[in-house]
Design an enzyme around this catalytic site. Structure first.
Site, mmCIF file in Angstrom:
data_model
loop_
_atom_site.group_PDB
_atom_site.id
_atom_site.type_symbol
_atom_site.label_atom_id
_atom_site.label_comp_id
_atom_site.label_asym_id
_atom_site.label_seq_id
_atom_site.Cartn_x
_atom_site.Cartn_y
_atom_site.Cartn_z
ATOM 1 N N CYS A 105 -0.547 9.981 -28.548
ATOM 2 C CA CYS A 105 0.346 10.621 -27.583
ATOM 3 C C CYS A 105 -0.469 11.016 -26.359
ATOM 4 C CB CYS A 105 0.981 11.861 -28.218
ATOM 5 S SG CYS A 105 2.089 12.753 -27.109
ATOM 6 N N HIS A 147 9.520 9.271 -31.596
ATOM 7 C CA HIS A 147 8.407 10.038 -31.028
ATOM 8 C C HIS A 147 8.831 10.677 -29.699
ATOM 9 C CE1 HIS A 147 3.967 10.509 -29.990
ATOM 10 N NE2 HIS A 147 4.564 10.730 -28.835
ATOM 11 N N GLU A 148 9.461 9.866 -28.827
ATOM 12 C CA GLU A 148 9.850 10.387 -27.509
ATOM 13 C C GLU A 148 10.989 11.404 -27.626
ATOM 14 O OE1 GLU A 148 7.866 9.858 -25.173
ATOM 15 O OE2 GLU A 148 6.791 8.204 -26.125
ATOM 16 N N HIS A 151 9.793 14.798 -28.251
ATOM 17 C CA HIS A 151 9.303 15.535 -27.077
ATOM 18 C C HIS A 151 10.431 16.364 -26.451
ATOM 19 C CE1 HIS A 151 5.167 14.325 -26.556
ATOM 20 N NE2 HIS A 151 5.461 13.046 -26.659
HETATM 21 NI NI NI Z 1 4.003 11.547 -27.000
#
Ligand code: NI
Length: 183
Positions: A105, A147-148, A151
């Site tokens: 990341c 994953h995004e 965020h």
């Molecule tokens: Ni990331």
């Protein structure tokens, strides 16, 4: 909207509280300042060899991320695609089956870890032209989306590790996998 497109974006590092916030919905996709921000975010991701980047990583608490998978020195096996702005995304369905794979990341520089993710997901989002889209993603793309998406919820991948798994340095990663990555 407080966006200055001419000022280069800078990445926040793990430990910055802004990375832990739940990001807010975007109401005016056609706003020229927002459209310019999308382009800046795409550029920032590309310059940093990211395959994805989310608005909170540059300090904007907005439900926007870029999927821009490309094989590069950080992710040599990533599939190629045009950079896509994912706005106000939702995960509609997840497969029970999970797969564990390496992640890094841009907000956690210098490390990798094995992260379990759902193998297949159905998602909905709005694109930068204001079109509503639904997609089914598998494997690497499903991993990237999850994953995004995290965020936007204020979650970084180190919080997703199975018990017994740990972050490893890029030197250890290279020793284990034979893959040399710059960051
Ligand atoms: Ni990331």
């Amino acid at each position: 909207m407080d966006v200055e497109p001419t000022k280069p974006l800078s990445l926040l590092d793990r430990g910055d509280e802004r990375l832990t916030l739940k990001a807010g919905r975007i109401l005016d996709i056609a706003d020229p300042d927002f459209q310019a921000f999308i382009d800046e975010l795409i550029r920032c991701g590309r310059e940093n060899l990211g395959v994805g980047i989310a608005a909170p990583q540059v300090g904007k608490s907005l439900r926007l991320f870029i999927m821009a998978s490309q094989p590069n020195t950080r992710y040599p096996d990533a599939p190629a695609m045009e950079p896509t702005a994912v706005i106000n995304p939702e995960i509609l369905r997840i497969s029970e089956e999970k797969e564990t794979g390496w992640e890094g990341c841009l907000s956690v520089p210098g490390f990798r870890a094995k992260v379990p993710r759902h193998l297949e997901i159905d998602v909905a989002f709005t694109d930068r032209h204001g079109q509503n889209r639904t997609e089914r993603f598998n494997g690497f793309m499903a991993r990237l989306f999850q994953h995004e998406f995290d965020h936007l919820e204020g979650i970084l991948y180190p919080e997703r590790l199975d018990k017994g798994e740990a972050l490893i340095t890029l030197e250890e990663f290279t020793a284990q996998t034979g893959i040399v990555v710059p960051r």
